[in-house]
Scaffold this active site. Sequence first.
Site, PDB file in Angstrom:
ATOM      1  N   TRP A  32     -20.831  53.016  -4.404  1.00 17.35           N
ATOM      2  CA  TRP A  32     -20.513  54.012  -5.703  1.00 17.35           C
ATOM      3  C   TRP A  32     -19.222  52.746  -6.546  1.00 17.35           C
ATOM      4  CZ3 TRP A  32     -15.926  54.696  -7.961  1.00 17.35           C
ATOM      5  CH2 TRP A  32     -15.538  56.389  -8.340  1.00 17.35           C
ATOM      6  N   SER A  98     -20.495  50.564   0.894  1.00 16.26           N
ATOM      7  CA  SER A  98     -19.096  51.164   1.023  1.00 16.26           C
ATOM      8  C   SER A  98     -19.541  52.798   0.692  1.00 16.26           C
ATOM      9  CB  SER A  98     -18.872  51.304  -0.305  1.00 16.26           C
ATOM     10  OG  SER A  98     -17.220  51.626  -0.872  1.00 16.26           O
ATOM     11  N   MET A  99     -20.160  53.704  -0.041  1.00 16.50           N
ATOM     12  CA  MET A  99     -20.103  55.131   0.254  1.00 16.50           C
ATOM     13  C   MET A  99     -21.693  54.854   0.416  1.00 16.50           C
ATOM     14  SD  MET A  99     -21.735  57.404  -3.507  1.00 16.50           S
ATOM     15  CE  MET A  99     -21.594  59.372  -2.472  1.00 16.50           C
ATOM     16  N   ASP A 227      -8.747  45.161   1.586  1.00 17.17           N
ATOM     17  CA  ASP A 227     -10.145  45.918   0.790  1.00 17.17           C
ATOM     18  C   ASP A 227      -8.249  47.117   0.157  1.00 17.17           C
ATOM     19  OD1 ASP A 227     -10.818  48.159  -0.551  1.00 17.17           O
ATOM     20  OD2 ASP A 227     -12.897  47.630   1.131  1.00 17.17           O
ATOM     21  N   HIS A 256     -12.726  44.237  -1.917  1.00 15.39           N
ATOM     22  CA  HIS A 256     -13.732  45.836  -1.279  1.00 15.39           C
ATOM     23  C   HIS A 256     -15.291  45.044  -1.741  1.00 15.39           C
ATOM     24  CE1 HIS A 256     -15.339  50.090  -0.866  1.00 15.39           C
ATOM     25  NE2 HIS A 256     -15.712  50.206  -1.857  1.00 15.39           N
TER      26      HIS A 256
END
Length: 283
Positions: A32, A98-99, A227, A256
Amino acid sequence: MPFITHETKEQNVDLYFKDYGHGQPVVLIHGWPLSHRAWEQQIWAVVEAGYRCIAYDRRGFGHSDEPWDGFDYSTLASDLHSIITKLELKDAILVGFSMGGGEVVRYCTDYGTDNISKVALISSIIPLVAQKPDNPDGVPQKELDNIMKALQNDRVDFLTDFHKNFYNYDQLKDRVSQAQLEYDWTIAAEASPRATIQAAKAWAETDFRSELKNVNVPCLIVHGDADNIVPIETSADQAAKHIENNTYKIIKNAPHGLNVTHKHELNDALLSFIKQDVKELIA
Protein backbone atom coordinates in the site's frame (compact mmCIF):
# COMPACT_ATOMS: atom_id res chain seq x y z
CA MET A 1 -4.22 -4.79 -21.39
CA PRO A 2 -4.35 -8.19 -19.64
CA PHE A 3 -7.08 -8.57 -17.04
CA ILE A 4 -8.54 -11.42 -15.04
CA THR A 5 -12.18 -11.04 -14.05
CA HIS A 6 -13.01 -12.16 -10.54
CA GLU A 7 -16.68 -13.06 -10.72
CA THR A 8 -18.79 -13.08 -7.55
CA LYS A 9 -22.49 -12.86 -6.73
CA GLU A 10 -22.05 -9.24 -5.68
CA GLN A 11 -19.96 -7.94 -8.58
CA ASN A 12 -17.30 -8.66 -11.15
CA VAL A 13 -13.90 -7.07 -10.62
CA ASP A 14 -11.26 -6.88 -13.34
CA LEU A 15 -7.74 -7.32 -12.00
CA TYR A 16 -4.82 -6.08 -14.07
CA PHE A 17 -1.74 -8.28 -14.18
CA LYS A 18 1.62 -8.77 -15.85
CA ASP A 19 2.83 -12.27 -16.72
CA TYR A 20 6.42 -12.84 -17.80
CA GLY A 21 8.74 -15.80 -18.21
CA HIS A 22 8.29 -19.55 -17.85
CA GLY A 23 8.76 -22.19 -15.20
CA GLN A 24 7.58 -22.30 -11.61
CA PRO A 25 5.23 -19.35 -10.97
CA VAL A 26 6.16 -16.58 -8.55
CA VAL A 27 3.25 -14.28 -7.67
CA LEU A 28 4.19 -10.79 -6.45
CA ILE A 29 1.62 -8.93 -4.30
CA HIS A 30 2.37 -5.23 -3.89
CA GLY A 31 2.14 -3.02 -0.85
CA TRP A 32 0.00 0.00 0.00
CA PRO A 33 -0.59 2.46 -1.64
CA LEU A 34 1.24 1.49 -4.84
CA SER A 35 0.73 -1.03 -7.66
CA HIS A 36 2.54 -3.89 -9.36
CA ARG A 37 5.05 -1.29 -10.59
CA ALA A 38 6.64 -1.28 -7.13
CA TRP A 39 8.14 -4.66 -8.06
CA GLU A 40 10.16 -3.27 -10.98
CA GLN A 41 13.51 -4.25 -9.48
CA GLN A 42 12.33 -7.76 -8.61
CA ILE A 43 10.36 -8.77 -11.72
CA TRP A 44 13.36 -8.81 -14.01
CA ALA A 45 15.45 -10.70 -11.47
CA VAL A 46 12.82 -13.41 -11.03
CA VAL A 47 12.31 -13.83 -14.78
CA GLU A 48 16.02 -13.88 -15.61
CA ALA A 49 16.53 -16.51 -12.92
CA GLY A 50 14.28 -18.82 -14.93
CA TYR A 51 10.89 -18.42 -13.29
CA ARG A 52 7.45 -17.29 -14.38
CA CYS A 53 6.61 -13.99 -12.68
CA ILE A 54 3.04 -12.74 -12.21
CA ALA A 55 2.52 -9.30 -10.67
CA TYR A 56 -0.96 -7.84 -10.33
CA ASP A 57 -2.69 -4.69 -9.14
CA ARG A 58 -4.83 -5.00 -6.03
CA ARG A 59 -8.44 -3.92 -6.59
CA GLY A 60 -8.67 -0.15 -6.37
CA PHE A 61 -5.02 0.36 -7.30
CA GLY A 62 -3.04 0.60 -10.53
CA HIS A 63 -5.13 -0.42 -13.54
CA SER A 64 -7.50 -2.75 -11.69
CA ASP A 65 -11.17 -1.96 -11.17
CA GLU A 66 -12.15 0.43 -8.40
CA PRO A 67 -15.16 -1.04 -6.59
CA TRP A 68 -16.61 0.79 -3.59
CA ASP A 69 -16.26 -2.16 -1.23
CA GLY A 70 -14.31 -5.37 -0.83
CA PHE A 71 -11.07 -4.30 0.82
CA ASP A 72 -11.17 -6.71 3.74
CA TYR A 73 -8.48 -9.36 3.63
CA SER A 74 -10.74 -12.30 2.85
CA THR A 75 -12.03 -10.52 -0.25
CA LEU A 76 -8.51 -9.55 -1.26
CA ALA A 77 -7.38 -13.16 -0.78
CA SER A 78 -10.27 -14.28 -2.96
CA ASP A 79 -8.94 -11.98 -5.71
CA LEU A 80 -5.58 -13.73 -5.38
CA HIS A 81 -7.32 -17.11 -5.51
CA SER A 82 -9.08 -16.08 -8.72
CA ILE A 83 -5.74 -15.19 -10.32
CA ILE A 84 -4.16 -18.49 -9.27
CA THR A 85 -7.18 -20.46 -10.44
CA LYS A 86 -7.75 -18.74 -13.78
CA LEU A 87 -4.05 -18.82 -14.69
CA GLU A 88 -4.00 -22.49 -13.59
CA LEU A 89 -0.92 -21.95 -11.46
CA LYS A 90 0.64 -24.99 -9.82
CA ASP A 91 3.31 -25.18 -7.13
CA ALA A 92 3.18 -21.39 -6.83
CA ILE A 93 5.39 -19.18 -4.68
CA LEU A 94 3.54 -16.23 -3.10
CA VAL A 95 5.51 -13.08 -2.26
CA GLY A 96 3.74 -10.34 -0.30
CA PHE A 97 5.21 -6.91 0.35
CA SER A 98 3.96 -4.89 3.34
CA MET A 99 0.14 -5.04 3.11
CA GLY A 100 0.57 -7.87 0.61
CA GLY A 101 1.74 -10.13 3.40
CA GLY A 102 -1.84 -10.11 4.61
CA GLU A 103 -3.11 -11.62 1.37
CA VAL A 104 -0.47 -14.34 1.67
CA VAL A 105 -1.46 -15.36 5.21
CA ARG A 106 -5.22 -15.02 4.64
CA TYR A 107 -4.86 -17.09 1.46
CA CYS A 108 -3.26 -19.85 3.52
CA THR A 109 -6.13 -19.56 6.00
CA ASP A 110 -9.01 -19.48 3.53
CA TYR A 111 -7.69 -21.72 0.74
CA GLY A 112 -4.93 -23.82 2.23
CA THR A 113 -1.50 -24.48 0.76
CA ASP A 114 -2.06 -27.58 -1.41
CA ASN A 115 -1.19 -25.54 -4.50
CA ILE A 116 1.47 -23.38 -2.81
CA SER A 117 5.13 -24.36 -2.62
CA LYS A 118 6.60 -21.47 -0.59
CA VAL A 119 5.71 -18.00 0.61
CA ALA A 120 7.69 -14.86 1.36
CA LEU A 121 6.84 -11.88 3.58
CA ILE A 122 8.79 -8.76 2.60
CA SER A 123 8.61 -5.68 4.88
CA SER A 124 5.31 -7.23 5.86
CA ILE A 125 2.61 -6.01 8.26
CA ILE A 126 2.26 -9.58 9.53
CA PRO A 127 1.09 -10.31 12.15
CA LEU A 128 -0.21 -7.04 13.67
CA VAL A 129 0.44 -3.34 13.16
CA ALA A 130 -1.58 -1.73 15.93
CA GLN A 131 -0.33 -1.32 19.46
CA LYS A 132 -2.29 -3.45 21.95
CA PRO A 133 -1.76 -4.38 25.60
CA ASP A 134 -0.32 -7.67 24.36
CA ASN A 135 1.47 -5.98 21.43
CA PRO A 136 3.29 -3.05 23.08
CA ASP A 137 5.70 -2.49 20.18
CA GLY A 138 2.90 -1.80 17.71
CA VAL A 139 1.95 1.56 16.22
CA PRO A 140 -0.10 3.64 18.71
CA GLN A 141 -3.77 4.03 17.80
CA LYS A 142 -3.40 7.82 17.81
CA GLU A 143 -0.86 7.59 14.98
CA LEU A 144 -3.12 5.28 12.99
CA ASP A 145 -6.06 7.64 13.54
CA ASN A 146 -3.94 10.54 12.30
CA ILE A 147 -3.15 8.63 9.13
CA MET A 148 -6.86 8.07 8.45
CA LYS A 149 -7.65 11.74 9.10
CA ALA A 150 -4.86 12.87 6.77
CA LEU A 151 -6.09 10.55 4.04
CA GLN A 152 -9.59 11.97 4.37
CA ASN A 153 -8.51 15.61 4.53
CA ASP A 154 -5.69 15.81 1.96
CA ARG A 155 -4.68 12.40 0.66
CA VAL A 156 -2.26 13.58 -2.01
CA ASP A 157 -0.37 15.82 0.40
CA PHE A 158 -0.11 13.02 2.95
CA LEU A 159 1.39 10.76 0.29
CA THR A 160 4.26 13.20 -0.31
CA ASP A 161 5.71 12.81 3.18
CA PHE A 162 4.68 9.19 3.43
CA HIS A 163 7.03 8.12 0.67
CA LYS A 164 9.94 10.01 2.18
CA ASN A 165 9.40 7.99 5.34
CA PHE A 166 8.85 4.87 3.24
CA TYR A 167 12.46 5.07 2.08
CA ASN A 168 14.05 6.93 5.02
CA TYR A 169 14.84 9.45 2.33
CA ASP A 170 16.81 11.93 4.43
CA GLN A 171 19.27 9.20 5.45
CA LEU A 172 19.33 7.24 2.15
CA LYS A 173 19.43 9.85 -0.60
CA ASP A 174 22.32 7.95 -2.11
CA ARG A 175 20.05 4.92 -2.56
CA VAL A 176 16.77 6.48 -3.70
CA SER A 177 16.25 9.42 -6.04
CA GLN A 178 13.86 12.33 -5.93
CA ALA A 179 12.49 10.98 -9.21
CA GLN A 180 11.59 7.70 -7.47
CA LEU A 181 9.64 9.64 -4.83
CA GLU A 182 7.76 11.51 -7.55
CA TYR A 183 7.09 8.29 -9.46
CA ASP A 184 5.67 6.61 -6.38
CA TRP A 185 3.56 9.66 -5.58
CA THR A 186 2.06 9.55 -9.07
CA ILE A 187 1.16 5.87 -8.72
CA ALA A 188 -0.32 6.33 -5.25
CA ALA A 189 -2.17 9.55 -6.07
CA GLU A 190 -3.95 7.88 -8.99
CA ALA A 191 -5.27 5.05 -6.83
CA SER A 192 -8.92 5.11 -5.80
CA PRO A 193 -9.34 7.41 -2.75
CA ARG A 194 -11.88 4.99 -1.30
CA ALA A 195 -9.58 2.01 -1.84
CA THR A 196 -6.65 3.87 -0.31
CA ILE A 197 -8.56 4.52 2.91
CA GLN A 198 -10.34 1.17 3.17
CA ALA A 199 -7.16 -0.79 2.45
CA ALA A 200 -5.34 1.25 5.10
CA LYS A 201 -8.03 0.28 7.61
CA ALA A 202 -7.51 -3.37 6.66
CA TRP A 203 -3.76 -3.37 7.30
CA ALA A 204 -4.09 -1.20 10.40
CA GLU A 205 -6.85 -3.23 12.09
CA THR A 206 -6.43 -6.87 11.08
CA ASP A 207 -4.82 -9.19 13.61
CA PHE A 208 -3.21 -12.21 11.93
CA ARG A 209 -1.64 -13.73 15.02
CA SER A 210 -4.08 -16.64 15.21
CA GLU A 211 -3.51 -17.37 11.50
CA LEU A 212 0.26 -17.76 11.54
CA LYS A 213 -0.14 -21.50 12.16
CA ASN A 214 -1.78 -21.75 8.73
CA VAL A 215 1.48 -20.84 7.02
CA ASN A 216 2.62 -24.45 6.84
CA VAL A 217 4.98 -24.20 3.87
CA PRO A 218 8.54 -22.81 3.89
CA CYS A 219 8.42 -19.07 4.52
CA LEU A 220 11.01 -16.36 3.90
CA ILE A 221 10.78 -13.27 6.13
CA VAL A 222 12.76 -10.19 5.08
CA HIS A 223 12.64 -6.92 7.01
CA GLY A 224 14.78 -3.84 7.50
CA ASP A 225 15.85 -2.98 11.02
CA ALA A 226 15.31 0.73 10.23
CA ASP A 227 11.71 0.35 9.01
CA ASN A 228 9.80 3.46 10.14
CA ILE A 229 6.49 2.37 8.59
CA VAL A 230 6.12 -1.14 10.01
CA PRO A 231 8.41 -1.53 13.06
CA ILE A 232 10.33 -4.79 12.96
CA GLU A 233 9.47 -5.60 16.58
CA THR A 234 5.72 -5.74 15.89
CA SER A 235 6.01 -7.54 12.57
CA ALA A 236 8.90 -9.67 11.38
CA ASP A 237 10.25 -10.48 14.84
CA GLN A 238 6.86 -11.85 15.85
CA ALA A 239 6.25 -13.62 12.56
CA ALA A 240 9.61 -15.38 12.85
CA LYS A 241 8.71 -16.63 16.33
CA HIS A 242 5.36 -18.10 15.34
CA ILE A 243 5.68 -19.31 11.74
CA GLU A 244 7.15 -22.74 12.20
CA ASN A 245 9.28 -23.21 9.10
CA ASN A 246 10.82 -19.84 8.31
CA THR A 247 14.05 -18.30 7.09
CA TYR A 248 14.49 -14.87 8.67
CA LYS A 249 16.66 -12.25 6.97
CA ILE A 250 17.18 -8.86 8.62
CA ILE A 251 18.71 -6.23 6.34
CA LYS A 252 20.75 -3.77 8.35
CA ASN A 253 19.81 -0.08 8.04
CA ALA A 254 17.11 -0.90 5.50
CA PRO A 255 13.84 1.09 5.47
CA HIS A 256 10.35 -0.12 4.61
CA GLY A 257 10.97 0.37 0.90
CA LEU A 258 13.97 -1.93 0.80
CA ASN A 259 12.74 -3.33 -2.52
CA VAL A 260 14.25 -0.14 -3.97
CA THR A 261 16.95 1.00 -1.54
CA HIS A 262 18.34 -2.47 -0.89
CA LYS A 263 17.19 -4.18 -4.05
CA HIS A 264 20.32 -6.27 -4.49
CA GLU A 265 20.21 -7.60 -0.94
CA LEU A 266 16.50 -8.39 -1.26
CA ASN A 267 16.87 -10.03 -4.66
CA ASP A 268 19.73 -12.20 -3.43
CA ALA A 269 17.71 -13.36 -0.42
CA LEU A 270 14.54 -13.95 -2.45
CA LEU A 271 16.21 -15.84 -5.28
CA SER A 272 18.26 -17.96 -2.88
CA PHE A 273 15.04 -18.94 -1.12
CA ILE A 274 13.14 -19.58 -4.36
CA LYS A 275 15.90 -21.78 -5.75
CA GLN A 276 16.34 -23.88 -2.63
CA ASP A 277 14.71 -27.28 -2.68
CA VAL A 278 11.61 -27.50 -0.51
CA LYS A 279 12.91 -30.71 1.09
CA GLU A 280 16.06 -28.90 2.22
CA LEU A 281 14.00 -26.04 3.69
CA ILE A 282 11.77 -28.45 5.62
CA ALA A 283 14.64 -30.58 6.88
